[in-house]
Design a protein around this motif. Structure first.
Motif, short mmCIF file in Angstrom:
data_model
loop_
_atom_site.label_atom_id
_atom_site.label_comp_id
_atom_site.label_asym_id
_atom_site.label_seq_id
_atom_site.Cartn_x
_atom_site.Cartn_y
_atom_site.Cartn_z
N LEU A 23 0.79 -1.16 0.19
CA LEU A 23 0.11 -0.04 0.12
C LEU A 23 1.09 1.08 0.43
N LYS A 24 1.99 1.08 0.26
CA LYS A 24 3.43 2.45 0.55
C LYS A 24 3.51 2.83 -0.80
N ASP A 25 2.75 1.73 -2.04
CA ASP A 25 3.82 1.68 -3.35
C ASP A 25 3.47 3.50 -3.86
N CYS A 26 2.44 3.74 -2.79
CA CYS A 26 1.16 4.68 -3.32
C CYS A 26 1.94 6.31 -3.05
N LYS A 31 -10.29 -14.47 -2.80
CA LYS A 31 -9.12 -13.79 -2.89
C LYS A 31 -8.97 -13.71 -1.60
N LEU A 32 -7.83 -13.29 -1.26
CA LEU A 32 -7.11 -13.29 0.55
C LEU A 32 -7.77 -11.83 0.62
N GLY A 33 -7.31 -11.79 2.11
CA GLY A 33 -7.20 -10.48 2.73
C GLY A 33 -6.07 -9.57 2.36
N SER A 34 -5.93 -8.13 3.16
CA SER A 34 -5.15 -7.19 2.94
C SER A 34 -3.66 -7.56 3.54
N TYR A 53 1.50 -4.24 4.05
CA TYR A 53 1.22 -5.13 3.32
C TYR A 53 -0.15 -4.87 2.23
N ALA A 54 0.02 -5.42 1.35
CA ALA A 54 -1.42 -4.82 0.10
C ALA A 54 -2.17 -6.56 0.12
N GLY A 60 2.00 -9.65 5.91
CA GLY A 60 2.92 -9.50 6.38
C GLY A 60 2.14 -8.43 8.08
N PRO A 61 2.39 -8.64 9.05
CA PRO A 61 1.79 -7.63 9.70
C PRO A 61 0.93 -6.38 9.46
N PRO A 62 -0.31 -6.62 9.91
CA PRO A 62 -1.04 -5.43 10.09
C PRO A 62 -0.57 -3.29 10.10
N GLY A 63 -0.69 -2.99 9.26
CA GLY A 63 -0.13 -1.55 9.71
C GLY A 63 0.95 -1.33 9.22
#
Length: 294
Positions: free
Chosen positions: A183-186, A246-249, A230-231, A224-227
């Motif tokens: 998610l940090k690739d933005c 579909k797996l979770g976030s 990881y997408a 990976g760990p929440p927060g």
């Protein structure tokens, strides 16, 4: 050949620079997938080392990865399952005087342990370009596999419809995409507008690529760990339906799903994409290298 292909997507959290730990975890998931009758198991990009190119131990970790391709081949033969072991970073030099090039490489291993396909990442994400060498103008290749004609892409390749078109023009029915997309690739501007921008990007791309190419897309991303950004969102996507699973976030996990390959024929009958690509007068033929097969 049965029209049903049982596919396993494995969403791993790669412990950085710990290939033995990550391999053992991946092998356990693959054995579990095989026990559920899966024909294919797919792992994420960088699953052995994570992506830590500026760490002083990164190159040493890459060197430690050399035996793992053979270990995956032995595992495929043991479990009688096809494996796409995410990506493995390999060092390569064309002459003794040349510096090592780092190549982000993906393999297709069949259920007997044979190497059926190989692909080096072509479209490098911006931060990768200081460390990796892409495959340049090499042609995307399609491989005959026990589950049908398949093509391999990696992560940022998803953003380029040309890559899919080149594979589809050669008859690929399944496109397999190991990924390390967060998610940090933005950038900050995008995140300010939508903190989940990259999740929207991924879900939209995967559904669009399946529809516009009448193919199945098998997408295995890192979790990976929440927060920690990881997408996740690993999924198997087909036309008409979208994601079959579909797996979770973020969390690690595995899903095994039946893919009825007849849906691809039904989609092609409706949309005629492959038929257009094979036409002698197809107006984009200069882009994908000529006539395709379907």
């Amino acid at each position: 050949m049965s029209s049903i292909v049982k596919v396993s997507i494995i969403q791993l959290y790669p412990v950085p620079l710990e290939p033995e730990h990550n391999f053992n975890k991946a092998a356990n998931f693959i054995r579990a997938a095989a026990a559920q009758g899966a024909d294919l198991a797919v792992l994420p990009e960088y699953h052995l080392t994570g992506w830590k190119p500026n760490d002083a131990s990164f190159l040493a970790a890459i060197e430690k990865c050399k035996p793992y391709l053979d270990k995956y081949r032995a595992l495929a033969k043991e479990c009688k399952i096809c494996i796409v072991p995410g990506t493995i970073i390999e060092s390569h030099k064309e002459s003794p005087k040349e510096e090592d090039k780092l190549l982000n490489t993906c393999y297709f291993i069949d259920h007997a342990g044979h190497l059926t396909g190989k692909y080096i990442k072509k479209n490098l994400w911006g931060p990768e370009r200081a460390h990796l060498t892409g495959s340049g103008r090499d042609v995307h290749q399609v491989f005959d596999t026990p589950i049908g004609k398949a093509g391999l892409l990696i992560c940022w390749d998803l953003a380029f419809p040309e890559a899919f078109r080149e594979l589809i023009a050669q008859g690929a029915k399944i496109v397999i995409v190991p990924t390390f997309w967060t998610l940090k690739d933005c950038n900050e501007a995008g995140l300010a507008r939508n903190p989940a921008s990259e999740a929207l990007f991924l879900d939209s791309l995967l559904t669009a690529r399946a529809f516009e190419n009448t193919c199945a897309v098998v997408f295995a991303n890192a979790g990976g760990p929440p927060g920690e950004g990881y997408a996740g969102l690993s999924q198997v996507t087909v036309p008409f339906v979208g994601p079959l699973t579909k797996l979770g976030s973020s969390a690690e996990g595995m899903s095994v799903v039946d893919v009825d390959m007849r849906i691809l024929e039904d989609a092609e009958e409706n949309y005629g994409v492959r038929a257009d690509l094979a036409r002698d007068d197809w107006h984009y033929d200069y882009r994908h290298g000529g006539k395709g097969t379907h």
